[in-house]
Design an enzyme around this catalytic site. Structure first.
Site, mmCIF file in Angstrom:
data_model
loop_
_atom_site.group_PDB
_atom_site.id
_atom_site.type_symbol
_atom_site.label_atom_id
_atom_site.label_comp_id
_atom_site.label_asym_id
_atom_site.label_seq_id
_atom_site.Cartn_x
_atom_site.Cartn_y
_atom_site.Cartn_z
ATOM 1 N N HIS A 68 -3.379 4.790 4.583
ATOM 2 C CA HIS A 68 -3.534 5.652 3.413
ATOM 3 C C HIS A 68 -3.554 7.134 3.788
ATOM 4 O O HIS A 68 -2.946 7.964 3.106
ATOM 5 C CB HIS A 68 -4.810 5.300 2.659
ATOM 6 N N ASP B 43 0.824 -1.213 0.000
ATOM 7 C CA ASP B 43 0.000 0.000 0.000
ATOM 8 C C ASP B 43 0.857 1.262 0.000
ATOM 9 O O ASP B 43 0.546 2.246 -0.688
ATOM 10 C CB ASP B 43 -0.922 0.022 1.222
#
Length: 308
Positions: A261, A238
Site C-alpha cells: 500500500h 490491492d
C-alpha cells in the site's frame, strides 16, 4: 464506452479490521462525472471525500482516506471491486470510520454490486492514460508504468516462506477477469505479526475468517487456499484498489515487484503530481462489456442486499 453506475441502493454490515466492531456501508447510484464519492457518518455529523492520491493519509495494514476532519480505513477491497467491475460513479455511505473487512477479499463486494446491477449512463467514460514509461523504485521494490490501451498488470512477489516464495502473474484486467481471477483472493498475514498487533490493540477484527494466516511453516486456515497463487492474486487486487483513488480510471500497463500500500500510494502521488509529464485525459468510444452474471451468493451469504 459509456460511464456506468449502479441501478439500486444496497447495503451490508460486517466487522471492521481495525476496531473489531460492526460497521455498515450503503452503496447508492450516482450521476455522470460524480466518480467515487464517500460520505462518512460518524455519529456527530457527516462529511464527504472524493478520493485522490493526496487524500491517502495512512497505508499501515490497509489504505485510509482522510479530509482533514474525518477518515475512513480499509477502502481498497471495495474500490478494487468498483474499478474491477467497470463502475465509474458510485456514492458510498460509511457508518463508522472503516469499511467491513468481510472475508478479506473483494468477493462479497462483487456480490453486493451484482445485486445493485451495473447500468450505463449517457456520457462517455473518461480515463487518465499513461503516455510514456515511468520507473518508480524504492529499496529494490518498484512500480513501472507504460502506455497501453487498457489496464494490464504484471506482478511479482517474493517472500522467504515455504508456502509463498516467488509468485508472478500477468493479467489484462476486465470485469470478467477481475471476478474470475482476483475477486476471491484474500488478504494474508503471518501469525507472529497478528499476535503482536492484537497485543497492541491493533487489527482487532483480524481472524482466520477474514485472512489467510501463516506460521513459520504452513497455512493455519483449515480450508487452505482458494488459488494455489492466492498471495500474488491478492496483491494485484490491492494494487487495483490503490490505483482507484485516482479521480477517473487509470489506463496503462503496470509491472510491479514486491510493492504494498505505501509504495503503491507513493507511486500514484508522484504520477498525480507530474500528470502533465506522464498522463493524458482521454474520452473512450461508447462501448461497454457487461459483467457476466455468475452467482456468488452461496459463497458470500453475509453480503445480502437490504432495501434502502
Amino acid at each position: 464506452m459509456l460511464q456506468t453506475t449502479i441501478q439500486k441502493t444496497v447495503r451490508c454490515k460486517g466487522i471492521g479490521l481495525h476496531s473489531g466492531k460492526q460497521v455498515e456501508i450503503v452503496l447508492r447510484p450516482a450521476v455522470e462525472d460524480t466518480g467515487i464519492l464517500f460520505s462518512l457518518h460518524t455519529g456527530v455529523g457527516s462529511s464527504f471525500i472524493t478520493p485522490n492520491p493526496d487524500l491517502v493519509v495512512a497505508t499501515g495494514l490497509a489504505t485510509t482516506l482522510g479530509n482533514g476532519k474525518d477518515s475512513v480505513s480499509t477502502v481498497e477491497h471495495l474500490l478494487a471491486a468498483v474499478r474491477g467491475m467497470g463502475i465509474d460513479n458510485i456514492h458510498i455511505e460509511v457508518r463508522g470510520n472503516e469499511l467491513p473487512i468481510m472475508d478479506g477479499s473483494a468477493g462479497p463486494f462483487v456480490y453486493l454490486l451484482r445485486q445493485a446491477e451495473v447500468m450505463e449512463l449517457s456520457k462517455a467514460r473518461r480515463v487518465m492514460a499513461v503516455t510514456k514509461a515511468i520507473n518508480f523504485e524504492q529499496d529494490g521494490k518498484y512500480v513501472r508504468a507504460y502506455p497501453h490501451d487498457g489496464f494490464a498488470i504484471d506482478y511479482t512477489i517474493d517472500f522467504d516462506h515455504p508456502q509463498i516464495g516467488r509468485q508472478t502473474l500477468s493479467l489484462e484486467i476486465t470485469p470478467d477477469v477481475f471476478v474470475d481471477e482476483l475477486a476471491k483472493a484474500r488478504t494474508f498475514g503471518f501469525l507472529k505479526e497478528v499476535e503482536y498487533l492484537h497485543a497492541n490493540g491493533l487489527a482487532l477484527g483480524g481472524s482466520l475468517d477474514n485472512a489467510v494466516v501463516l506460521d513459520d511453516y504452513g497455512i493455519l486456515n483449515e480450508d487452505g487456499l482458494r488459488f494455489v497463487d492466492e498471495f500474488v492474486r491478492h496483491k494485484i487486487l490491492d494494487f487495483i484498489g490503490d490505483m482507484a483513488v485516482m479521480e477517473v480510471p487509470l489506463q496503462g500497463r503496470f509491472e510491479i515487484f514486491a510493492s504494498g500500500h505505501a509504495l503503491n500510494n507513493s507511486f500514484l502521488k508522484y504520477l498525480y503530481a507530474n500528470a502533465e509529464d506522464y498522463l493524458e485525459e482521454r474520452v473512450l468510444e461508447p462501448l461497454y462489456d457487461k459483467v457476466a452474471q455468475k452467482d456468488l451468493s452461496p459463497v458470500y451469504p453475509e453480503a445480502v442486499p437490504v432495501p434502502a
